[in-house]
Design a protein around this motif. Sequence first.
Motif, mmCIF file in Angstrom:
data_model
loop_
_atom_site.group_PDB
_atom_site.id
_atom_site.type_symbol
_atom_site.label_atom_id
_atom_site.label_comp_id
_atom_site.label_asym_id
_atom_site.label_seq_id
_atom_site.Cartn_x
_atom_site.Cartn_y
_atom_site.Cartn_z
ATOM 1 N N LEU A 98 -0.962 45.801 15.826
ATOM 2 C CA LEU A 98 -2.074 45.857 16.783
ATOM 3 C C LEU A 98 -1.747 46.757 17.977
ATOM 4 O O LEU A 98 -2.370 46.662 19.033
ATOM 5 N N ALA A 124 6.212 43.015 21.897
ATOM 6 C CA ALA A 124 6.051 42.267 20.652
ATOM 7 C C ALA A 124 7.284 41.411 20.362
ATOM 8 O O ALA A 124 7.169 40.246 19.945
ATOM 9 N N ILE A 167 0.906 46.959 19.991
ATOM 10 C CA ILE A 167 1.656 46.433 21.131
ATOM 11 C C ILE A 167 3.035 47.088 21.150
ATOM 12 O O ILE A 167 3.642 47.311 20.105
ATOM 13 N N THR A 191 -4.146 37.956 16.623
ATOM 14 C CA THR A 191 -2.751 37.629 16.320
ATOM 15 C C THR A 191 -2.609 36.154 15.972
ATOM 16 O O THR A 191 -1.970 35.788 14.976
ATOM 17 N N LEU A 195 1.805 41.884 15.949
ATOM 18 C CA LEU A 195 1.656 42.492 17.273
ATOM 19 C C LEU A 195 1.936 43.991 17.220
ATOM 20 O O LEU A 195 1.238 44.782 17.877
ATOM 21 N N GLU A 205 -5.277 41.452 20.495
ATOM 22 C CA GLU A 205 -3.866 41.091 20.416
ATOM 23 C C GLU A 205 -3.617 39.607 20.672
ATOM 24 O O GLU A 205 -2.520 39.105 20.431
ATOM 25 N N LEU A 229 0.603 37.415 26.973
ATOM 26 C CA LEU A 229 0.263 37.416 25.548
ATOM 27 C C LEU A 229 0.623 36.078 24.907
ATOM 28 O O LEU A 229 -0.177 35.489 24.165
#
Length: 527
Positions: free
Chosen positions: A294, A301, A296, A77, A291, A73, A144
């Motif tokens: 993936l 996100a 999240i 990303t 995101l 992530e 993140l």
Amino acid sequence: MDFIWIFFAFTCGLAVKTVNLPPSIGFLIAGFALNFLGYQADDSLKMLSDLGITLMLFTIGLKLNLKSLFKNEVWLTSSLHTIMWMLITFAIIKVLAIVALSYFAEIDSTTATLIAFALSFSSTVCVIKLLEENGEMRTRHGKLAVGILVIQDIVAVAFLVFATGKTPSIWAFALLALFFIKPIINRLITFVGHGELIPLMGFFIALGSYELFELVNIKGDLGALIMGIFLASHPKATEINKALLSFKDLFLIGFFLSIGFSATPTLEMIGLALLLVLVISIKFGLFFGILCLLKIRCRTAYLTALALSNFSEFGLIVAAISVANQWLSNDWLVILALAVAISFVITNTLYRFAHSFFSRYKTFFHQFERQTCLAEDTFCQPTQAPIVIVGLGRVGMGAYRAIREHGNTPAWGLDAESEKVERLSEQGIQAYCGDAEDAFFWERINLAKLELVLLALPKVIDSISVSTQLRSAGYKGKIAAIARYDDERTELEEFGIDKVFNFYAEAGVGFADESMELLTSNNGLNS
């Protein structure tokens, strides 16, 4: 002239604060105002700006877990976003060139690629300041965003090496010796104690690592970041970070002022900058979509994407190098500087309403969330503990231990920092990872089993946000919170918090009560 800078920065910062905007927006306005009045930046302002960025990267490193950079992530990303963004932005620029829009008409493919690359980065300074001001550096979306920024910074350094032809010297391998002298550095940090040597030690390490990396032809700012990561595991890392916080914030004022000094705009340039700012919505959409794909959570996100939806000061560096190499006209440096500054204002303004906006339209965002989520984002509620302590810092852990000593009613703790939760769990503490400001978090657990929520959070805005999410999710129990000052206590009580503790005052009361017991026990022995 230095006083003029301070006067304008303070006045503009105070003015925007009165309308509930971050002071950094005022500093940007101050830079443009000074530039309009004919003032020019000198070496002292550049030195302050460079110091602020170096200290910021060093403190980021102190709070960064290196393992997090290798999560899908984060690195995936960042990589996918850069590739997709450059393709889309390149296409938009070429379309504008075809319709012969001013300044776009003479752009060739190389120039279009450079502009798309320059705009692909998000501002490390803007995002970190934004997260710090909202107390979200250690949240899931905060970590993140920082991880993605670090990956972008690494790409940025690689570009600088290529564009400037400045390749690392053979002596760069000598930097590996840092692993062997780390025990000495750790002992030195421990030996300096807790006084005025702590911030000085921070300056020494941050600036020393900057100079050390520059000596071997590696970007000094990258050295400060790496050294911060290198020392992140030290017990005093948090203390050093706090000691440098005020210095970093003060020096970064120079950075925001310098952006204003870099631009002498015309109305046409302002219009083109605003046109470029419109594509920020694409940047948000790409981050949010990747995101979510993936796995999240949609709220994480959304907040991560919104924080990263700006242009970076690195775009100005790319533009300056491109101008020096005659790859780009000087006018584009001014246009990009305006676009960067405007994007800062937009991000800071929109993010103030991020949580309330998500709460209002959470059903819309939820449809983009995958049915399965990452293991890190799953939560298993302890069913036999009716008390939850939100925030497992010193105050939160003190409350947790006091409740455990009481013995009658079990409690569990909630914190957004997964590393801290893992460490506390190893000590036998019922600690769980979760974002208490996420409405979906409270909706996914059985609130009927909760009787009391203790908000051990340092910022009033966080306590108000969590309380709002709790009540909107249907929580009927009691809420207690902490405050540092009397006006904060009043604000929380007026908001509807059932019990508010001023932990400075309460600590004094507790200290006096327990100390008076010494006299009581003494009198008992004498009688």
